[in-house]
Design an enzyme around this catalytic site. Structure first.
Site, PDB file in Angstrom:
ATOM      1  N   ASP A 247       1.244   4.089  -3.004  1.00  0.00           N
ATOM      2  CA  ASP A 247       0.883   5.490  -2.757  1.00  0.00           C
ATOM      3  C   ASP A 247       2.035   6.428  -3.065  1.00  0.00           C
ATOM      4  O   ASP A 247       1.862   7.437  -3.750  1.00  0.00           O
ATOM      5  CB  ASP A 247       0.460   5.678  -1.286  1.00  0.00           C
TER       6      ASP A 247
ATOM      7  N   GLU B 184       0.834  -1.199   0.000  1.00  0.00           N
ATOM      8  CA  GLU B 184       0.000   0.000   0.000  1.00  0.00           C
ATOM      9  C   GLU B 184       0.876   1.261   0.000  1.00  0.00           C
ATOM     10  O   GLU B 184       0.678   2.182  -0.795  1.00  0.00           O
ATOM     11  CB  GLU B 184      -0.890  -0.036   1.250  1.00  0.00           C
TER      12      GLU B 184
ATOM     13  N   SER C 145      -7.255   2.285  -3.662  1.00  0.00           N
ATOM     14  CA  SER C 145      -5.947   2.753  -3.189  1.00  0.00           C
ATOM     15  C   SER C 145      -5.121   3.318  -4.324  1.00  0.00           C
ATOM     16  O   SER C 145      -4.188   4.080  -4.081  1.00  0.00           O
ATOM     17  CB  SER C 145      -5.150   1.590  -2.599  1.00  0.00           C
TER      18      SER C 145
END
Ligand SMILES: *[C@@H]1O[C@H](CO)[C@@H](O)[C@H](O)[C@H]1NC(C)=O
Ligand SMILES: *[C@@H]1O[C@H](CO)[C@@H](O)[C@H](O)[C@H]1NC(C)=O
Ligand SMILES: *[C@@H]1O[C@H](CO)[C@@H](O)[C@H](O)[C@H]1NC(C)=O
Ligand SMILES: *[C@@H]1O[C@H](CO)[C@@H](O)[C@H](O)[C@H]1NC(C)=O
Ligand SMILES: *[C@@H]1O[C@H](CO)[C@@H](O)[C@H](O)[C@H]1NC(C)=O
Ligand SMILES: *[C@@H]1O[C@H](CO)[C@@H](O)[C@H](O)[C@H]1NC(C)=O
Ligand SMILES: *[C@@H]1O[C@H](CO)[C@@H](O)[C@H](O)[C@H]1NC(C)=O
Ligand SMILES: *[C@@H]1O[C@H](CO)[C@@H](O)[C@H](O)[C@H]1NC(C)=O
Length: 601
Positions: free
Chosen positions: A303, A299, A518
């Protein structure tokens, strides 16, 4: 009392004298839930020495004034548009009444807490104390238990009801962790992670037409890169500044570390100009920066790689907020329990005089597992950031109209409130009306991606800025559609969307694909950051809280997505339609058009 003196090293006599003040004062239930949410099973009494970090929220009597400021400074039709508040101004409007401060101080003192044992937030609206379970049980007239969640293997220390002396009810909004069972998680569907083995072997050559009418590499239809997003969203050739004061930030929780070696390898592949640069690391509540390759978080890697790669050379910040790992019940005796990490992150950023102007967060919970009182307070914190000129983006969720825990087609969705009826499951913080919720799309031409989180809040009413857009969508539904499964008066989710499928990232030294909202939140945030860059260069304030602009003057800068749907809870979910819809919101960004609109706003 022995235990108390041992813990806090304070005078027994003082504590006893103070306790007398509250003697005879009746405890009354402050908050309770019907039972633990689905999936949680009560296991055993909590060990008395287990430490709980209790957060106590004092009421914010002037919040409505703060909210009024937020609407005015965020509305491009208002004369105060862009006149953002300072930290001191929002702190003053979030502050509790002195009577509440005094009453809570007295109560804490009666349990042996002196001023130096209390951690206060910047606005003094939250107090944090560390207490053993035994003392928390006495203060809150409750019994804590260890609860176990079989599916995830998590154990937590919680209760289903707690009480406060009756005289304190008007001076305390909530105390947590008590009745909150949320399972805050990253919104990257692991379901869709695929390593290099499934990389498209021969990407299509040539070009196809993107949503803004410009040419896009044909390979972007099955592999999303930085170049693709710049093309699809019409920002090819826009250069950001490294030095005009504009900044972008990402949040990491739950031991998600952004790996710099992965970032550098990603830059080599996708943005060589950025190679050798990284981000400012900020530790919140003890969050660490573990650069061991095995600790890289998928994650956090996603990002940072996409948001920083798209906006380079805009300076980037990565916040690492410590969150309790799942407990091992055997070791629970000497371990400690925290709250969800949003409140710690909010405490931190709200205490800072300067905050990056665009922030993406790809984490969330089912709204119904976050108590209404707590959700409201966290949401108010986002309002304060918006009033200060910060744009906050959240992923809308990866379960369509459901909760993403299971196969969307077979997923069963039940309410938690004791009625146990079937209902759609909106996500929080996406459901907070003071954030911009970002849903997902796939392919060129873009359609809604099937997992795009969407629906309607059961906590927050529809904000004025959504009035026309959301009513227009509801009016198009056939009469009786999903009656009882969603709240037609609630805040609609999401606000906007962006690509969310087949993002090519580097994770633990290997290239691979990832999907989820995400992907879409850091993507949308990057274009917002570029808009802020353009506004700053033009001598204008940053965009701040975006939604009033997006639903009015910014509307024509979004590509309406009209195909696809978001199944969940055993239904086909909602359809993407002309105008706002509960799958892709208003649509995806057309940067050049948005830039003209933002510069004219
Ligand atoms: C908060 O509200 C009270 C009562 O309306 C008012 O007297 C006070 O000035 C307000 N405080 C701020 C900081 O605006
Ligand atoms: C992109 O891929 C989708 C799904 O495979 C396909 O339906 C669509 O036609 C493709 N777009 C173009 C422009 O070929
Ligand atoms: C952006 O920077 C590149 C490389 O320095 C330059 O070639 C290009 O002209 C710049 N674009 C604009 C719009 O200024
Ligand atoms: C990150 O960037 C800073 C500043 O350029 C540099 O000092 C630091 O060594 C970099 N960290 C890594 C791990 O490359
Ligand atoms: C960093 O992560 C590695 C791999 O997961 C782990 O072995 C190590 O203990 C971690 N270091 C710290 C300080 O947590
Ligand atoms: C907890 O700490 C105490 C004192 O340090 C120790 O005696 C005990 O064994 C510890 N318990 C566990 C389960 O680790
Ligand atoms: C809720 O209802 C469903 C279906 O009737 C049932 O399977 C489930 O066990 C119930 N859950 C609770 C907590 O009562
Ligand atoms: C979605 O569109 C399909 C096809 O037009 C239609 O059959 C279905 O009823 C629509 N669903 C909703 C929830 O509007």
């Amino acid at each position: 009392m022995m235990r108390l003196s041992f813990w806090l090293g304070l005078s027994l006599s003082v504590a006893l004298a103070r306790a007398a003040l509250y003697k005879g004062c009746q405890h009354k239930v402050k908050e309770s839930i019907h039972g633990p949410p689905r999936g949680w099973v009560k296991q055993s009494p909590a060990p008395p020495n287990h430490i709980i970090e209790l957060k106590i929220a004092l009421p914010q009597p002037n919040f409505s004034v703060l909210e009024q400021h937020l609407w005015e400074v965020s509305d491009p039709d208002h004369e105060r548009y862009g006149a953002h508040l300072s930290k001191e101004e929002t702190d003053a409007l979030m502050a509790p009444h002195q009577d509440s401060v005094d009453a809570v101080n007295e109560w804490l003192a009666s349990h042996g807490f002196a001023a130096e044992h209390l951690i206060r937030s910047s606005a003094k609206d939250w107090i944090t104390i560390r207490v053993p379970v035994s003392l928390a049980e006495e203060m809150l007239d409750t019994t804590y238990h260890v609860y176990y969640h079989a599916e995830s293997g998590d154990s937590i220390v919680r209760t289903t009801s707690y009480s406060l002396p009756e005289v304190l009810h008007e001076h305390i909004d909530l105390v947590q962790p008590t009745i909150m069972f949320g399972r805050f998680r990253g919104l990257k569907s692991t379901l869709h992670w695929a390593g290099s083995s499934s990389l498209a072997s021969s990407p299509a050559s040539g070009t196809i037409t993107g949503p803004a009418g410009n040419q896009v590499d044909a390979s972007c239809n099955n592999t999303i890169t930085l170049t693709c997003l710049r093309q699809i969203y019409n920002a090819v050739g826009y250069n950001t500044s490294a030095t005009n004061g504009n900044k972008i930030a990402l949040t990491g929780y739950l031991g998600q570390y952004a790996n710099i070696a992965d970032l550098e390898m990603f830059y080599q592949y996708q943005n060589p100009a950025a190679y050798g640069t990284n981000f400012t690391f900020v530790s919140v509540h003890g969050g660490i920066n573990n650069q061991s390759m095995a600790a890289a978080g998928i994650e956090a890697d996603l990002d940072t790689q996409f948001a920083l790669g798209l906006t380079y050379p805009t300076p980037g910040t990565f916040y690492s907020t410590y969150g309790s790992p799942p407990f091992i019940p055997d070791a629970m005796e000497n371990s400690s329990s925290d709250n969800e990490p949003y409140s710690y992150w909010l405490d931190y950023v709200l205490s800072q005089p300067d905050v990056p102007q665009a922030i993406s967060s790809s984490y969330g919970d089912d709204e119904q597992t976050v108590p209404y009182s707590y959700a409201t307070r966290v949401c108010n914190g986002f309002a304060a950031l918006g009033a200060r000129g910060v744009s906050i983006m959240f992923s809308s969720g990866d379960g369509g109209v459901g909760d993403g825990d299971a196969d969307p087609a077979t997923q069963e969705c039940y309410t938690n409130d004791g009625r146990n009826v079937t209902a759609f499951v909106p996500g929080f913080p996406a459901s907070c009306p003071y954030v911009t919720a970002v849903g997902g799309t796939v392919n060129v031409p873009e359609t809604a991606v099937f997992f795009s989180g969407g629906g309607f809040s059961n906590y927050f009413p529809r904000p004025a800025y959504q009035g026309t857009a959301v009513q227009g969508f509801l009016d198009k539904l056939a009469p009786g559609t999903y009656e009882g499964l969603y709240n037609p008066y609630g805040r609609g989710i999401p606000d906007v969307s962006a690509q969310a499928y087949n993002f090519l990232i580097v994770y633990q030294g290997e290239e691979g694909y990832v999907a989820g909202t995400s992907c879409s939140s850091p993507t949308f945030t990057s274009f917002v950051s570029m808009l802020n860059d353009a506004r700053i260069d033009a001598g204008l304030p940053t965009l701040g809280f975006l939604n009033p602009f997006l639903y009015s003057k910014g509307l024509t800068g979004l590509n309406d997505i009209t195909e696809g749907n978001n199944p969940g809870c055993g239904t086909e979910g909602f359809n993407s339609t002309i105008g706002w819809d509960a799958v892709t919101g208003l649509g995806t960004p057309n940067f050049e058009t948005l830039k003209e609109l933002a510069l004219a706003a």
